[in-house]
Design a protein around this motif. Structure first.
Motif, PDB file in Angstrom:
ATOM      1  N   GLU A  90      41.335  27.602  35.051  1.00  0.00           N
ATOM      2  CA  GLU A  90      42.165  26.737  35.888  1.00  0.00           C
ATOM      3  C   GLU A  90      43.484  26.408  35.205  1.00  0.00           C
ATOM      4  O   GLU A  90      44.315  25.720  35.764  1.00  0.00           O
ATOM      5  N   LYS A  91      43.623  26.857  33.981  1.00  0.00           N
ATOM      6  CA  LYS A  91      44.780  26.423  33.218  1.00  0.00           C
ATOM      7  C   LYS A  91      46.008  27.307  33.398  1.00  0.00           C
ATOM      8  O   LYS A  91      47.047  27.065  32.808  1.00  0.00           O
ATOM      9  N   THR A  92      45.862  28.368  34.147  1.00  0.00           N
ATOM     10  CA  THR A  92      46.989  29.278  34.321  1.00  0.00           C
ATOM     11  C   THR A  92      46.995  29.804  35.744  1.00  0.00           C
ATOM     12  O   THR A  92      46.023  29.660  36.477  1.00  0.00           O
ATOM     13  N   GLU A  93      48.077  30.457  36.079  1.00  0.00           N
ATOM     14  CA  GLU A  93      48.207  31.008  37.424  1.00  0.00           C
ATOM     15  C   GLU A  93      47.129  32.064  37.664  1.00  0.00           C
ATOM     16  O   GLU A  93      46.411  32.029  38.645  1.00  0.00           O
ATOM     17  N   TYR A  94      47.032  33.019  36.743  1.00  0.00           N
ATOM     18  CA  TYR A  94      45.972  34.002  36.802  1.00  0.00           C
ATOM     19  C   TYR A  94      44.898  33.601  35.798  1.00  0.00           C
ATOM     20  O   TYR A  94      45.233  33.136  34.711  1.00  0.00           O
ATOM     21  N   PRO A  95      43.642  33.777  36.115  1.00  0.00           N
ATOM     22  CA  PRO A  95      42.631  33.469  35.103  1.00  0.00           C
ATOM     23  C   PRO A  95      42.807  34.372  33.891  1.00  0.00           C
ATOM     24  O   PRO A  95      43.060  35.568  34.049  1.00  0.00           O
ATOM     25  N   LYS A 149      31.682  44.226  40.818  1.00  0.00           N
ATOM     26  CA  LYS A 149      32.704  45.066  41.402  1.00  0.00           C
ATOM     27  C   LYS A 149      33.747  44.207  42.116  1.00  0.00           C
ATOM     28  O   LYS A 149      34.950  44.417  41.963  1.00  0.00           O
ATOM     29  N   GLU A 150      33.263  43.276  42.868  1.00  0.00           N
ATOM     30  CA  GLU A 150      34.168  42.407  43.604  1.00  0.00           C
ATOM     31  C   GLU A 150      35.084  41.680  42.624  1.00  0.00           C
ATOM     32  O   GLU A 150      36.278  41.558  42.824  1.00  0.00           O
ATOM     33  N   ARG A 151      34.473  41.208  41.534  1.00  0.00           N
ATOM     34  CA  ARG A 151      35.249  40.460  40.559  1.00  0.00           C
ATOM     35  C   ARG A 151      36.298  41.348  39.885  1.00  0.00           C
ATOM     36  O   ARG A 151      37.464  41.012  39.814  1.00  0.00           O
ATOM     37  N   THR A 152      35.837  42.527  39.425  1.00  0.00           N
ATOM     38  CA  THR A 152      36.795  43.357  38.696  1.00  0.00           C
ATOM     39  C   THR A 152      37.893  43.867  39.617  1.00  0.00           C
ATOM     40  O   THR A 152      39.006  44.091  39.188  1.00  0.00           O
ATOM     41  N   LEU A 153      37.567  44.035  40.885  1.00  0.00           N
ATOM     42  CA  LEU A 153      38.591  44.559  41.776  1.00  0.00           C
ATOM     43  C   LEU A 153      39.501  43.482  42.330  1.00  0.00           C
ATOM     44  O   LEU A 153      40.538  43.774  42.881  1.00  0.00           O
ATOM     45  N   ASN A 154      39.089  42.249  42.217  1.00  0.00           N
ATOM     46  CA  ASN A 154      39.846  41.230  42.913  1.00  0.00           C
ATOM     47  C   ASN A 154      40.433  40.122  42.072  1.00  0.00           C
ATOM     48  O   ASN A 154      41.356  39.460  42.499  1.00  0.00           O
ATOM     49  N   THR A 155      39.845  39.904  40.898  1.00  0.00           N
ATOM     50  CA  THR A 155      40.414  38.845  40.110  1.00  0.00           C
ATOM     51  C   THR A 155      41.541  39.422  39.270  1.00  0.00           C
ATOM     52  O   THR A 155      41.317  40.006  38.224  1.00  0.00           O
ATOM     53  N   ARG A 156      42.717  39.290  39.788  1.00  0.00           N
ATOM     54  CA  ARG A 156      43.880  39.815  39.085  1.00  0.00           C
ATOM     55  C   ARG A 156      44.072  39.005  37.815  1.00  0.00           C
ATOM     56  O   ARG A 156      43.850  37.808  37.778  1.00  0.00           O
ATOM     57  N   SER A 157      44.480  39.678  36.792  1.00  0.00           N
ATOM     58  CA  SER A 157      44.805  38.959  35.578  1.00  0.00           C
ATOM     59  C   SER A 157      46.006  39.638  34.952  1.00  0.00           C
ATOM     60  O   SER A 157      46.523  40.620  35.497  1.00  0.00           O
ATOM     61  N   VAL A 158      46.431  39.101  33.844  1.00  0.00           N
ATOM     62  CA  VAL A 158      47.627  39.644  33.218  1.00  0.00           C
ATOM     63  C   VAL A 158      47.340  40.992  32.558  1.00  0.00           C
ATOM     64  O   VAL A 158      46.203  41.292  32.218  1.00  0.00           O
ATOM     65  N   VAL A 159      48.346  41.778  32.399  1.00  0.00           N
ATOM     66  CA  VAL A 159      48.187  43.114  31.815  1.00  0.00           C
ATOM     67  C   VAL A 159      48.678  43.103  30.369  1.00  0.00           C
ATOM     68  O   VAL A 159      49.778  42.663  30.080  1.00  0.00           O
ATOM     69  N   VAL A 168      45.110  19.383  28.027  1.00  0.00           N
ATOM     70  CA  VAL A 168      45.572  20.573  27.317  1.00  0.00           C
ATOM     71  C   VAL A 168      46.162  21.574  28.300  1.00  0.00           C
ATOM     72  O   VAL A 168      45.474  22.080  29.180  1.00  0.00           O
ATOM     73  N   LYS A 169      47.458  21.833  28.148  1.00  0.00           N
ATOM     74  CA  LYS A 169      48.121  22.768  29.065  1.00  0.00           C
ATOM     75  C   LYS A 169      48.790  23.867  28.255  1.00  0.00           C
ATOM     76  O   LYS A 169      49.223  23.655  27.137  1.00  0.00           O
ATOM     77  N   PHE A 170      48.870  25.030  28.876  1.00  0.00           N
ATOM     78  CA  PHE A 170      49.441  26.176  28.177  1.00  0.00           C
ATOM     79  C   PHE A 170      50.701  26.651  28.871  1.00  0.00           C
ATOM     80  O   PHE A 170      50.881  26.442  30.064  1.00  0.00           O
ATOM     81  N   LYS A 171      51.531  27.327  28.104  1.00  0.00           N
ATOM     82  CA  LYS A 171      52.676  27.962  28.747  1.00  0.00           C
ATOM     83  C   LYS A 171      52.211  29.238  29.434  1.00  0.00           C
ATOM     84  O   LYS A 171      52.488  29.477  30.597  1.00  0.00           O
ATOM     85  N   SER A 172      51.451  30.043  28.674  1.00  0.00           N
ATOM     86  CA  SER A 172      51.010  31.322  29.241  1.00  0.00           C
ATOM     87  C   SER A 172      49.752  31.775  28.513  1.00  0.00           C
ATOM     88  O   SER A 172      49.799  32.637  27.654  1.00  0.00           O
ATOM     89  N   LEU A 173      48.646  31.165  28.894  1.00  0.00           N
ATOM     90  CA  LEU A 173      47.388  31.548  28.260  1.00  0.00           C
ATOM     91  C   LEU A 173      46.932  32.877  28.843  1.00  0.00           C
ATOM     92  O   LEU A 173      46.726  32.997  30.042  1.00  0.00           O
TER      93      LEU A 173
END
Ligand code: ADP
Ligand code: MG
Length: 700
Positions: A413-418, A240-250, A387-392
């Motif tokens: 760790e490779k992007t702003e949001y996991p 629950k903590e993870r799903t509510l708090n780890t923001r990711s891209v939509v 290895v770096k990404f523009k927007s993984l």
């Protein structure tokens, strides 16, 4: 209030500083609470005193009263053993010690009566006792009068310090009588009522001092319940903590990539299971919180196309996607398959593995970083720092059991949001493990194979039936089919195994001479390039037979291959055998798996063969595997990586696990932060024992 249960055990009557130190060191017992949680591993009826002439079995515990004489040391001058004779009015029996000899030598007084407790063993057709529990016999001793007594594990050192099974039982009894009424409850009253559980204090009392077997049952149930309850609470709160708090891209958009593929490039209709799974994944991707999903699907169930379609969703929303496979062969194959499925669609896909040439890397890495590459497929080369990404936005990890959680997290760790994470595994996870080891992941299942598959027929044959096997192979090849022959490769004897493979290969060349037949070889010691070259010969149907070690275990897809022959099959584990068998039966033709062994194999080996012949159901096999291997080889049935159970058992307690998981779910629905007064004790206990790093505020 001073917490009595946290008192150091040296203050317990009958313990003292010396024994306390030993209990610390030997059993990890420091406090009253630790000792209370040191549960018996079985019970014996101690109301009964046996006679020496009644000993007939080396599996049960006996309790005898008699005298000890004839003490002898053997193996002088190094004194490696002491023996003695134990006698009662019906006969005598030998006692033997190998350790603690000094202490034994001065312990027994001739003519005095002793109480002996232990398991008899058989040596030279005679019974004897090795290191039995012995103490002076006191006919008024209360513990002896009790019918059921707990048997506690002890160690040699403890025994020598006067803490044998029986003495431990005694000090625990003292402790229980002194403290049980103060043992606090930790489950909500409503739950105790509803599930008719013993109170916590009664459970502790009865598990150590039961009057009958029903007491043991009730106490065990309550204590297992409690352990699983709190573990599930931890898992569900983490989730629950993870799903509510780890923001990711939509990803809220289904666009051209997905639609074009779906409408114009789909090579076959999706199975209902594939459709359902894609839907489940899509709903995760819309939430704005990180997806952490496990996609389970037996070998051949069609996970690759699901992976591709989800990656196309990422592209539709302007993100890149990565697909990581455990071996180069598999990465190559994913790359080829996906390129082929995409056809003329305008999607840039690249492959990055350990054997990607420096020159190529130099174009791939910048293209990933500036976003020109949309889909990258590879091995763990993908998680290197370079290895770096523009927007993984999405990473998919195939065949999870080869990668650790830590590797999976390196993408984050490779992007702003996991990025959203999808883990795909063909290893069916037994229900209990799914609820424990993977309890904080969401799970999707492809529980249906593509239509038209024929179940693989499995046979167990012996070495001397080789002629039968050869003629069967020739027949299949004549019908245009291809064959795998797999040899075990175990680290410790890699050389020997390679010799086996080499010899097998040479023998095959005699039976299947070129140019009529063509055989390719793949094993772990070849360079990636050679491996791939040989593999490709087989994939392109330029070779009839592929001789290989288990490098082909995971993921290879050659639908025209219909025979899987596994040499020394008894040396493979069940899940490996199942994976290997999954390499055939991928096309429309009837396929076969032949398990070849010697006549001489262990009972367990035989059971594995029987299981394979009996069923194709990966799920059943995974359960059988867990049963056969039992604790020890797996992670241990009391451990989950996060917690070690004191009485609960992940393998045996499935009904309790399932029930407590449900109850915890309901509890959190009605009181998400456990703030209601009736849940106070539960929250307090959780905070004290499980909440390291947990922040209630974040889920509130
Ligand atoms: P796995 O789940 O083991 O990774 P794959 O994705 O390799 O399975 O698929 C196994 C085989 O089944 C492939 O040849 C694939 O093209 C085929 N396949 C997958 N889905 C379907 C389907 N819905 N209908 C027919 N064939 C399918
Ligand atoms: Mg696969």
């Amino acid at each position: 209030m001073v917490d009595l249960l946290q008192t150091k055990i040296e203050f317990l009557k009958g313990v003292g500083p010396k024994r306390a130190e030993l209990l610390n060191k030997e059993l990890g017992i420091f406090t009253f609470q630790d000792l209370l949680e040191y549960f018996p591993f079985r019970y014996v009826d101690r109301s009964k005193i046996h006679k020496v002439n009644q000993i007939y079995d080396d599996t049960v515990y006996y309790q005898l009263v008699g005298t000890i004489s004839n003490l002898k040391t053997h193996g002088e001058p190094r004194m490696t053993r002491i023996s003695a004779t134990f006698s009662d009015e019906t006969g005598s029996i030998e006692l033997v010690w190998f350790k603690g000899l000094k202490w034994i030598k001065n312990k027994f007084v001739p003519g005095k009566k002793y109480l002996l407790f232990g398991k008899a063993n058989v040596f030279n057709n005679r019974f004897s006792f090795t290191h039995p529990d012995i103490e002076e016999y006191d006919p008024n001793d209360k513990v002896v009068g009790e019918s059921l007594q707990g048997v506690y594990n002890t160690t040699e050192k403890l025994r020598n310090a006067g803490l044998g099974t029986k003495q431990i039982a005694k000090i625990i009894k003292t402790l229980v009588l002194q403290t049980w009424e103060m043992i606090p409850e930790n489950l909500p009253t409503s739950l105790i009522m509803q599930d008719r559980l013993l109170s916590r204090k009664a459970a502790f009392y009865k598990i150590h001092l039961p009057l009958n077997s029903n007491d043991i049952h009730l106490a065990t149930t309550r204590l297992k319940y409690e352990e699983h309850f709190f573990f599930q609470l931890k898992l569900l709160l983490n989730k629950k903590e993870r799903t509510l708090n780890t923001r990711s891209v939509v990803f809220n958009h289904v666009g051209d990539y997905f639609n074009t593929f779906y409408n114009e490039h789909l090579p076959f209709p999706l199975t209902n299971a594939q459709k359902r799974v894609i839907k489940e994944i899509r709903s995760d991707l819309k939430t704005g919180f990180q997806m952490n999903r496990l996609l389970q699907g037996d070998v051949g169930s069609g996970k690759t196309i699901v992976a591709l379609m989800v990656m196309l969703l990422a592209l539709d929303n302007g993100f890149q996607a990565a697909l990581m496979a455990p071996t180069e062969i598999l990465a190559n194959q994913h790359y080829e398959t996906i390129k082929k499925m995409l056809g003329d669609m305008k999607v840039t896909v690249a492959l990055l593995t350990g054997s990607t040439k420096q020159k190529e890397r130099k174009t791939i890495l910048p293209a990933l970083e500036n976003g020109d590459i949309q889909i990258i497929i590879g091995t763990h080369a993908l998680i290197e720092d370079a290895v770096k990404f523009k927007s993984l936005g999405l990473c998919i990890v195939d065949e999870q059991h080869r990668f650790g959680v830590a590797q999976r997290a390196r993408f984050w760790e490779k992007t702003e949001y996991p990025p959203h994470t999808l883990v795909m595994t063909a290893t069916p996870i037994p229900r209990t493990l799914a609820m424990t080891q993977y309890g904080d992941l969401d799970v999707s299942k492809i529980d249906e194979l593509p239509p038209g598959r024929k179940a693989v027929k499995t046979l167990h044959l012996y070495q001397e039936q080789r002629l039968t096997i050869l003629s069967f192979m020739k027949k299949q090849i004549a019908e245009g089919r291809q064959i795998y022959i797999v040899y075990p490769l175990i680290k410790e004897s890699e050389k020997m195994d390679l010799i086996n493979l080499q010899e097998g290969y040479e023998a095959l060349l005699r039976d299947f001479p070129e140019p009529e037949y063509r055989i390719c070889v793949v094993h772990g010691q070849m360079s990636a390039e050679d491996k791939d070259f040989e593999m490709q010969r087989f994939v392109k149907n330029q070779a009839h037979i592929m001789v290989a070690t288990t490098v082909i275990e995971v993921g290879v897809n050659v639908p025209n291959a219909t025979v899987m022959i596994i040499e020394n099959a008894n040396r493979f584990g069940l899940s490996q055998l199942h994976q290997l068998r999954g390499r055939v039966g991928r096309g429309g033709e009837q396929s076969y798996c032949v398990l070849v062994t010697d006549h001489k194999i262990t009972g367990e080996g035989k059971k594995r063969m029987e299981t394979m012949v009996r069923t194709n159901d990966g799920f059943e096999i995974a359960e059988a595997d867990l049963q056969l291997r039992g604790p020890g080889e797996t992670q241990g049935t009391r451990q989950s990586g996060m917690i070690e159970m004191k009485i609960g058992d992940f393998m045996k307690d499935e009904p309790i696990i399932r029930h407590t998981r449900r109850m915890v779910g309901l509890l959190l629905d009605s009181d998400p932060t456990l703030s209601k007064p009736e849940n106070y004790v539960t929250k307090e206990y959780f905070n004290k024992n499980f909440a390291a790093g947990f922040d209630w505020g974040r889920i509130g």
